[in-house]
Every structure is written in C-alpha cells, then in structure tokens.
Design an enzyme around this catalytic site. Structure first.
Site, PDB file in Angstrom:
ATOM      1  N   MET A  53       0.466  -1.076   0.160  1.00 25.55           N
ATOM      2  CA  MET A  53      -0.084   0.245  -0.396  1.00 25.55           C
ATOM      3  C   MET A  53       1.088   1.185   0.062  1.00 25.55           C
ATOM      4  O   MET A  53       1.553   1.529   0.882  1.00 25.55           O
ATOM      5  CB  MET A  53      -1.281  -0.390   0.880  1.00 25.55           C
ATOM      6  CG  MET A  53      -1.134   1.197   1.093  1.00 25.55           C
ATOM      7  SD  MET A  53      -3.185   1.087   2.999  1.00 25.55           S
ATOM      8  CE  MET A  53      -3.653  -0.022   1.780  1.00 25.55           C
ATOM      9  N   SER A 127       4.204  -6.226   1.677  1.00 27.39           N
ATOM     10  CA  SER A 127       3.223  -5.929   2.802  1.00 27.39           C
ATOM     11  C   SER A 127       2.261  -6.804   1.661  1.00 27.39           C
ATOM     12  O   SER A 127       1.750  -7.857   2.331  1.00 27.39           O
ATOM     13  CB  SER A 127       3.052  -4.829   2.875  1.00 27.39           C
ATOM     14  OG  SER A 127       2.633  -3.850   4.026  1.00 27.39           O
ATOM     15  N   GLN A 128       0.352  -5.809   1.814  1.00 24.64           N
ATOM     16  CA  GLN A 128      -0.136  -6.219   1.850  1.00 24.64           C
ATOM     17  C   GLN A 128      -0.172  -7.228   0.271  1.00 24.64           C
ATOM     18  O   GLN A 128      -0.349  -7.966   0.043  1.00 24.64           O
ATOM     19  CB  GLN A 128      -1.424  -5.236   1.276  1.00 24.64           C
ATOM     20  CG  GLN A 128      -1.428  -4.044   0.312  1.00 24.64           C
ATOM     21  CD  GLN A 128      -2.458  -3.649   0.025  1.00 24.64           C
ATOM     22  OE1 GLN A 128      -3.197  -2.892   1.289  1.00 24.64           O
ATOM     23  NE2 GLN A 128      -2.626  -3.064  -0.736  1.00 24.64           N
ATOM     24  N   ASP A 245       9.126  -4.213  14.070  1.00 30.23           N
ATOM     25  CA  ASP A 245       7.804  -3.748  13.045  1.00 30.23           C
ATOM     26  C   ASP A 245       6.969  -3.105  14.086  1.00 30.23           C
ATOM     27  O   ASP A 245       5.859  -3.609  14.783  1.00 30.23           O
ATOM     28  CB  ASP A 245       6.709  -5.151  12.350  1.00 30.23           C
ATOM     29  CG  ASP A 245       6.076  -4.789  10.726  1.00 30.23           C
ATOM     30  OD1 ASP A 245       5.795  -3.063  11.010  1.00 30.23           O
ATOM     31  OD2 ASP A 245       5.912  -5.115   9.770  1.00 30.23           O
ATOM     32  N   HIS A 301       8.756  -2.291   9.332  1.00 25.10           N
ATOM     33  CA  HIS A 301       8.430  -2.487   8.589  1.00 25.10           C
ATOM     34  C   HIS A 301       8.953  -2.293   7.142  1.00 25.10           C
ATOM     35  O   HIS A 301       9.861  -1.719   6.375  1.00 25.10           O
ATOM     36  CB  HIS A 301       6.968  -1.794   8.062  1.00 25.10           C
ATOM     37  CG  HIS A 301       6.262  -3.251   7.334  1.00 25.10           C
ATOM     38  ND1 HIS A 301       6.303  -4.594   7.328  1.00 25.10           N
ATOM     39  CD2 HIS A 301       5.387  -2.338   6.118  1.00 25.10           C
ATOM     40  CE1 HIS A 301       4.915  -3.918   6.677  1.00 25.10           C
ATOM     41  NE2 HIS A 301       4.761  -3.333   5.513  1.00 25.10           N
TER      42      HIS A 301
END
Length: 318
Positions: A53, A127-128, A245, A301
């Site tokens: 994202m 990530s996503q 994270d 992250h």
C-alpha cells in the site's frame, strides 16, 4: 448517511497515516541497489512482484529498485512488477480503494495471458501484496506458482494502526473502535482496501460474515477444497517477519499468527490456531512436507539490507 460519511472520513484519515508510514518504511530499500550483485547464469523461473500500500509497480525508490537489483543478481530472469491499473498513479490509488477480489481477478487474467509464465513462476509480495499473491495461488493455479515469498505480508489481517503502541494505548483502542464501527459495512468493505483485511478479534462473527476478502481466502466461513488443494501445489511458501515492525499490528500476522479470538492482547502462533489444527488451508500438511519457511529479520516494516535480501531470499529464486 451522515454517520457513514463520518466513518469513511475516519477510515480515509487512517489510510493517509498508513501511506506515509509505508513510504517512510520503503526508504531503506535503497540499500539494496548501491552496487550490483552478480550471480550465476543458471536459468531461473520468471518472478512476479506485487507492491504494498502506498507504493506502485515502478517507483524508482522501491519496487523499481528491487526489480533492477534482482535482474542484476540473476542474469536472464524475467521480472514482472504488477501494475494494477493503466497508469502508475492508478496503480497507487487502487492499492487503497479498489476491491481486492477485483484486483486478484485482474492479476489472474494478466498472468494467464503472459506466455513467459506458462511453465510456472515464482512470486514475491511486499506487505499487503503478500496476502494478495496468496489469493492468486489459491484461486488461479494456471499458470502454476512455484514459490511464494511474503515479505511482511499480513496473512491473518491487521487490528492496529501504524506507529501505534497497540493495546497499551487508549488512543489506539479508540481508533480501532471507530474503524471497526464501519469496517464491515458494505460500502467500506467494497471500496477501502485495508478494511478488506481488517480482522477484529472482538467481533469474530461480524468479521466472518462481512469480510469480503480475508475471511474468504482464510477459509473462515466454509472450507473451499479447491483453495486448499491449490495452495498445497506450492513448492515453498516463505513468510518474512520484521521483528521490530511498528506498522503491522499484530506483527505475528506476518507468520500467519494472530490475536486470540475474544480479546486484543494475547496472540497465538499459526500452529496454535484453529486454522492450522483443522488444517483448513492445508498449512499443517505443507509444514509437515517442509514447504513452509519462516524467516525473521531485524528492523521495521520493509526495512532490510541488500546483503540480507541476497543471502535469504535470492536462493529461493534460482
């Protein structure tokens, strides 16, 4: 309608925070390409990348650098960095607002039409993008995905805010409740991406009933045997967890763990979950067959070094 507008406004503000945090988190990816890393000339399967994202397929400071570094490291490899939409700006926007099921369907169609992928490919999601590519593996077995690498992917969804100290903060809890009050409404589920993997352990039945994406791919309502069969076709499913994270909450979701149902403080591992014990996705069978790898790395992250990427992830791509 006024109430819904307020809820959506709060969710959008939440997503703006996420964008800023992810863009900041993408900065260290520059370390990956300070100098080329030349590998052997062994043939490698094509690689498909899906960004996170706030990013895009071709951002020269993140995914563009990753693509270039991999091509320099493994000469001759074909790397496809997915663009969701017709332009880079659409790609970034769709990462916030496009129905995830539509995104997955679009990607499945694109991969099926690519002749370079017909004999199989590896996939790496950031990530996503990690859980979105898992949906591709479960729903679209042709062309065959061989290895899936989820880099900080939220496999069990999220229940927290970027840079927020979690259960210790009353403010975090307040924002959770505000997001939760609208996350499972039809309009929010359909149009806000993060709501589609918002996983509220305090409202388990609401989540299972109304989650359009995550509850489906995680077999929360019924067991789709096709999903289970297709996922087990993978040679390897690699999950990378960032040990410091501060963006993904809870961080255990990056290894397929999550908060225990009914409360928001204690977590459980994948192996302690009903999903694993009932083997609803075939993950227990995959682990028994040596197909699951859990990697941990220091840092926040998506923060990692070129050397770490070369040593830990590149071997899966050869």
């Amino acid at each position: 309608m006024i109430w819904k507008s307020v809820v959506i406004s709060q969710v959008l503000n939440r997503f703006k925070m996420t964008t800023l945090s992810l863009l900041l988190g993408a900065g260290p990816l520059l370390l990956l390409v300070l100098s080329p890393v030349h590998g052997s000339d062994n043939a490698a399967l094509p690689l498909v990348l899906w960004h996170g994202m706030g990013d895009s397929c071709c951002n020269p400071l993140s995914m563009g650098s990753i693509k270039k570094m991999i091509e320099e490291t493994i000469p001759g490899i074909d790397v496809l960095s997915l663009m969701i939409g017709k332009t880079v700006s659409q790609d970034t926007e769709n990462g916030f607002f496009m129905d995830v099921n539509e995104q997955v369907s679009m990607v499945c169609s694109q991969l099926a039409q690519d002749p370079k992928l017909k004999d199989g490919y590896n996939a790496m999601g950031f990530s996503q993008g990690g859980q979105f590519l898992r949906a591709v593996a479960q729903r679209c077995p042709s062309p065959p995905m061989k290895t899936l690498i989820s880099v900080g992917g939220q496999q069990q969804g999220v229940y927290g805010l970027p840079k927020c100290p979690g259960a210790s903060s009353h403010i975090c809890d307040w924002f959770r409740k505000k997001l939760n009050s609208g996350a499972y409404t039809d309009i929010v589920q359909k149009h806000l991406v993060q709501a589609q993997y918002w996983h509220d352990p305090l409202n388990d039945e609401l989540y299972k009933k109304h989650s359009l994406f995550l509850a489906d791919i995680n077999q929360e309502r019924v067991v789709n045997e096709t999903y289970k069969k297709n996922l087990q076709l993978l040679d390897k499913f690699v999950m990378v967890k960032f040990l410091q994270d501060s963006i993904v909450d809870p961080v255990d979701t990056e290894w397929f763990g999550f908060l225990k149902t009914g409360q928001a403080k204690e977590t459980e591992t994948l192996q302690e979950s009903v999903l694993y014990k009932e083997d609803r996705l075939g993950l227990a069978a995959m682990e028994a067959a040596g197909k699951l790898d859990f990697l941990g790395t220091e840092g926040d992250h998506l923060q990692f070094t070129r050397q770490w990427f070369k040593a830990k992830l590149v071997p899966y791509l050869r």
